[in-house]
Design an enzyme around this catalytic site. Structure first.
Site, PDB file in Angstrom:
ATOM      1  N   HIS A  19     -14.635 -87.208  41.149  1.00 41.91           N
ATOM      2  CA  HIS A  19     -14.972 -86.025  41.938  1.00 41.91           C
ATOM      3  C   HIS A  19     -15.547 -84.942  41.038  1.00 41.91           C
ATOM      4  O   HIS A  19     -15.794 -85.167  39.842  1.00 41.91           O
ATOM      5  CB  HIS A  19     -13.767 -85.551  42.764  1.00 41.91           C
ATOM      6  N   HIS A  22     -13.856 -84.392  37.433  1.00 44.34           N
ATOM      7  CA  HIS A  22     -14.217 -85.389  36.416  1.00 44.34           C
ATOM      8  C   HIS A  22     -15.687 -85.215  36.021  1.00 44.34           C
ATOM      9  O   HIS A  22     -16.057 -85.352  34.864  1.00 44.34           O
ATOM     10  CB  HIS A  22     -14.049 -86.815  36.933  1.00 44.34           C
ATOM     11  N   CYS A 127       7.773 -86.515  36.758  1.00 52.80           N
ATOM     12  CA  CYS A 127       6.744 -86.417  37.808  1.00 52.80           C
ATOM     13  C   CYS A 127       5.826 -87.626  37.686  1.00 52.80           C
ATOM     14  O   CYS A 127       5.188 -87.827  36.651  1.00 52.80           O
ATOM     15  CB  CYS A 127       5.938 -85.128  37.664  1.00 52.80           C
ATOM     16  N   CYS A 130       2.114 -86.682  37.053  1.00 56.05           N
ATOM     17  CA  CYS A 130       1.763 -86.371  35.652  1.00 56.05           C
ATOM     18  C   CYS A 130       2.063 -87.539  34.740  1.00 56.05           C
ATOM     19  O   CYS A 130       1.624 -87.557  33.595  1.00 56.05           O
ATOM     20  CB  CYS A 130       2.569 -85.187  35.120  1.00 56.05           C
ATOM     21  N   CYS A 144       6.430 -79.753  40.852  1.00 60.28           N
ATOM     22  CA  CYS A 144       5.414 -79.825  39.805  1.00 60.28           C
ATOM     23  C   CYS A 144       4.254 -78.911  40.194  1.00 60.28           C
ATOM     24  O   CYS A 144       3.743 -78.999  41.312  1.00 60.28           O
ATOM     25  CB  CYS A 144       4.912 -81.265  39.676  1.00 60.28           C
ATOM     26  N   HIS A 147       1.043 -81.126  41.035  1.00 60.42           N
ATOM     27  CA  HIS A 147       1.060 -82.117  42.116  1.00 60.42           C
ATOM     28  C   HIS A 147       1.815 -81.652  43.342  1.00 60.42           C
ATOM     29  O   HIS A 147       1.861 -82.360  44.362  1.00 60.42           O
ATOM     30  CB  HIS A 147       1.581 -83.457  41.593  1.00 60.42           C
ATOM     31  N   LYS A 299      -6.910 -76.195  43.404  1.00 57.08           N
ATOM     32  CA  LYS A 299      -7.505 -77.173  42.500  1.00 57.08           C
ATOM     33  C   LYS A 299      -7.975 -78.399  43.287  1.00 57.08           C
ATOM     34  O   LYS A 299      -7.258 -78.896  44.151  1.00 57.08           O
ATOM     35  CB  LYS A 299      -6.455 -77.604  41.469  1.00 57.08           C
ATOM     36  N   LYS A 302      -7.044 -85.388  44.174  1.00 54.53           N
ATOM     37  CA  LYS A 302      -6.878 -86.441  45.173  1.00 54.53           C
ATOM     38  C   LYS A 302      -5.705 -86.109  46.072  1.00 54.53           C
ATOM     39  O   LYS A 302      -5.772 -86.267  47.287  1.00 54.53           O
ATOM     40  CB  LYS A 302      -6.645 -87.774  44.484  1.00 54.53           C
TER      41      LYS A 302
HETATM   42  N1  MSP Z   1      -5.698 -90.197  32.366  1.00 50.78           N
HETATM   43  C1  MSP Z   1      -5.430 -88.846  32.045  1.00 50.78           C
HETATM   44  C2  MSP Z   1      -6.160 -88.423  30.797  1.00 50.78           C
HETATM   45  C3  MSP Z   1      -5.884 -89.236  29.576  1.00 50.78           C
HETATM   46  S1  MSP Z   1      -6.869 -88.736  28.237  1.00 50.78           S
HETATM   47  C4  MSP Z   1      -6.265 -89.553  26.944  1.00 50.78           C
HETATM   48  C5  MSP Z   1      -5.868 -87.948  33.195  1.00 50.78           C
HETATM   49  N2  MSP Z   1      -6.762 -88.470  34.049  1.00 50.78           N
HETATM   50  S2  MSP Z   1      -7.378 -87.696  35.318  1.00 50.78           S
HETATM   51  O1  MSP Z   1      -8.143 -88.677  36.035  1.00 50.78           O
HETATM   52  O2  MSP Z   1      -6.368 -87.030  36.042  1.00 50.78           O
HETATM   53  O3  MSP Z   1      -8.379 -86.681  34.735  1.00 50.78           O
HETATM   54  C6  MSP Z   1      -8.008 -85.373  34.388  1.00 50.78           C
HETATM   55  C7  MSP Z   1      -9.243 -84.669  33.911  1.00 50.78           C
HETATM   56  O4  MSP Z   1     -10.268 -84.704  34.926  1.00 50.78           O
HETATM   57  C8  MSP Z   1      -9.082 -83.188  33.619  1.00 50.78           C
HETATM   58  O5  MSP Z   1      -8.527 -82.915  32.367  1.00 50.78           O
HETATM   59  C9  MSP Z   1     -10.516 -82.751  33.735  1.00 50.78           C
HETATM   60  O6  MSP Z   1     -11.253 -83.217  32.660  1.00 50.78           O
HETATM   61  C10 MSP Z   1     -10.959 -83.486  34.980  1.00 50.78           C
HETATM   62  N3  MSP Z   1     -10.542 -82.797  36.195  1.00 50.78           N
HETATM   63  C11 MSP Z   1      -9.875 -83.349  37.238  1.00 50.78           C
HETATM   64  N4  MSP Z   1      -9.717 -82.400  38.205  1.00 50.78           N
HETATM   65  C12 MSP Z   1     -10.256 -81.240  37.790  1.00 50.78           C
HETATM   66  C13 MSP Z   1     -10.537 -80.010  38.428  1.00 50.78           C
HETATM   67  N5  MSP Z   1     -10.144 -79.731  39.640  1.00 50.78           N
HETATM   68  N6  MSP Z   1     -11.277 -79.116  37.736  1.00 50.78           N
HETATM   69  C14 MSP Z   1     -11.797 -79.378  36.518  1.00 50.78           C
HETATM   70  N7  MSP Z   1     -11.586 -80.538  35.918  1.00 50.78           N
HETATM   71  C15 MSP Z   1     -10.646 -81.412  36.412  1.00 50.78           C
HETATM   72  O7  MSP Z   1      -5.402 -86.840  33.251  1.00 50.78           O
END
Ligand code: MSP
Length: 519
Positions: A19, A22, A127, A130, A144, A147, A299, A302
């Site tokens: 999304h 990412h 959690c 997390c 949390c 979440h 934020k 999902k």
């Molecule tokens: N798998 C772990 C990361 C491991 S790294 C060794 C994880 N994955 S995640 O799919 O949840 O991705 C989190 C990351 O996605 C955030 O740190 C950021 O880079 C991006 N984002 C996900 N949602 C976000 C927002 N709403 N806003 C900005 N970036 C965010 O955590």
């Protein structure tokens, strides 16, 4: 030899579709890497997927599928999405690759042999969102904060990494390297977390009993346990560049830049540097932390179901416009709001009216008054010198801002040149001057100045909007411009060869009318 740059995105969980959040991190890394390439610097862009842990099992169980199948599905989705969006990663890593497993097991054994891992009982609040035990700081009204669900109470015999042994060193490291964690607000947050973690003893649970979770990498010293997903995931940053003895490992590790959002600050700022210390490696050069994309002040995630798909945005507005919006509207480090109104506003104001207009006016007039060829400039006066000065400032400013991880400020500097060029055009009024016997002699210089400013704008913009930049250069008749030549020399004034055959073309960035869209 010029500097190297190793940039990483988080590896994304394979439980949801890519999304806006990412996409933002991946786009910033893509932009940074493209910038370094433009400067002739060696760079490596690592991204990928984080495939073990309970989250994936939860999805798999809900669907009646194997965890491996779910992981495969979402990992492919991430990779295909990044491919479709044209992100120029060098490696897409998956934590289920056999090579990663052996790196993780080698590290676990090494840290275990060094006496940094111990076995005992533990009770805490866990959690699943997390994938970690929470502390009181992570909770809001008992839930949390990310979440919005209550953690579970869990007691388990487990293996613990004694990361607290390294807290004094880590505190000193952060104090000695003020920009290790940037922007600064996150450094202060980490120092506070460190004080809190020290109070709690500073142990990190790094195992999960197979009886409860068997979707992970087995501990090399106890076959009844798998490795905690974060311990496994962080190590991807080493596997991705060939740890321990790949030919590029040492060079790239010495120049590592991690990019993350603030949700995963603690694992990256506390777990990871202490793990590296136990492994015998230096921490990354910078941990770059950005804020959240919010929709209606919440934020995007999902679990809240308010995701914005980059592929849908691409289809509706074109990916370059979406990409520009993301890079321009978020001040790196702070939260930002997304709405289609804001995106369309940016498109219409910055791209259609400002940059697009400069391109079409400059090229239309080159066609009308110079037979479509970049003319030879004659004399240069105050207004020309002003444009040249702004162009020089833009090149220098973009460099400073990119190296400080402030892409939005770099774009501001580029658009200062777009503004100055438009003002210049208004001042010189070549459409009138061409018809005035006294002023007609100046038109060639005016058009040359606009075309040359456009060339520099396109070069500077190319990491941010690669296709649009290519198209501007193509219309200027100099499409090979980005091959070989390097910043800052490639953007010094006077590079466009007079005589280049220009093309008018259709509007680069059509205006969007949101009301018409929704009809
Ligand atoms: N798998 C772990 C990361 C491991 S790294 C060794 C994880 N994955 S995640 O799919 O949840 O991705 C989190 C990351 O996605 C955030 O740190 C950021 O880079 C991006 N984002 C996900 N949602 C976000 C927002 N709403 N806003 C900005 N970036 C965010 O955590």
């Amino acid at each position: 030899m010029s500097e190297s740059f190793y940039l990483t995105t988080p590896i994304y969980y394979v439980n949801a579709e890519p999304h806006i959040g990412h996409t933002y991190t991946s786009v910033v890394v893509d932009t940074m890497v493209r910038y370094h390439r433009l400067c002739g610097e060696r760079s490596f862009f690592l991204t990928g997927t984080d495939e073990h842990g309970e989250k994936v099992l939860e999805v798999a169980e809900a669907r009646g599928q194997s965890a491996r199948r779910v992981a495969e599905h979402y990992s492919n989705l991430f990779r295909q999405t990044w491919d479709e969006l044209g992100l120029s990663y060098d490696r897409f890593i998956r934590t289920t690759e056999p090579g990663h497993k052996s790196v993780v097991q080698g590290i676990l054994q090494r840290v275990y042999d060094a006496g940094e891992i111990e076995f005992r009982e533990y009770e805490g609040k866990y959690c699943v969102g997390c994938e970690r035990f929470l502390t009181d700081r992570d909770l809001v009204d008992g839930r949390c904060r990310d979440h919005e669900r209550a953690p579970e109470k869990r007691t388990e015999a487990n293996y613990f990494f004694k990361m607290g042994n390294h807290f004094d060193w880590l505190t000193r490291h952060i104090e000695k390297h003020p920009d290790f964690i940037r922007p600064e607000r996150y450094r202060n947050e980490v120092l506070a977390m460190l004080r809190e973690e020290s109070g709690l003893g500073g142990d990190l649970c790094i195992s999960r009993p197979k009886s409860r979770l068997d979707w992970g990498i087995e501990l090399p010293f106890d076959e009844n346990y798998v490795c905690y997903v974060w311990f496994d995931a962080l190590i991807n940053y080493l596997t991705g560049i060939g740890y321990p003895d790949g030919p590029d490992f040492a060079e790239f590790w010495a120049s590592a830049e991690h990019l993350i959002a603030k949700d995963i600050l603690k694992p990256h700022a506390i777990f990871w540097p202490t793990m590296l210390r136990a492994i015998g490696l230096e921490p990354a050069r910078h941990l770059n932390v950005h804020g959240y994309w919010n929709v209606d002040d919440r934020k995007v995630s999902k679990s809240l179901g308010n995701m914005i798909s980059p592929l849908i945005m691409k289809e509706k507005y074109g990916f370059e416009v979406f990409r520009y919006f993301l890079l321009r509207d978020m001040a790196f480090g702070l939260d930002s709001n997304f709405s289609e109104e804001l995106l369309v506003g940016r498109n219409n104001a910055d791209l259609a009216n400002n940059l697009g207009n400069l391109v079409s006016r400059s090229l239309n007039m080159t066609k009308r008054f110079a037979n479509g060829r970049v003319p030879e400039p004659t004399e240069s006066e105050g207004p020309e010198s002003e444009v040249i000065a702004v162009a020089e400032r833009a090149v220098a400013e973009v460099d400073v801002q990119m190296r400080a991880m402030r892409p939005q400020r770099a774009l501001e500097a580029i658009f200062a040149l777009v503004d100055a060029s438009n003002r210049y055009l208004e001042l010189r009024e070549p459409w009138k001057a061409a018809k005035d016997a006294e002023l007609a002699g100046r038109v060639d210089t005016t058009l040359y100045t606009c075309c040359e400013a456009l060339r520099i704008i396109a070069i500077l913009l190319s990491p941010f909007m690669p296709q649009s930049a290519d198209e501007i250069l193509r219309r200027l008749g100099i499409e090979g411009e980005l091959d070989g030549a390097q910043l800052p020399q490639s953007a010094s004034w006077g590079g466009i060869p007079p005589g280049s055959p220009t093309t008018k073309g259709a509007p680069l960035f059509p205006r969007v009318d949101l009301d018409a869209e929704s009809e």
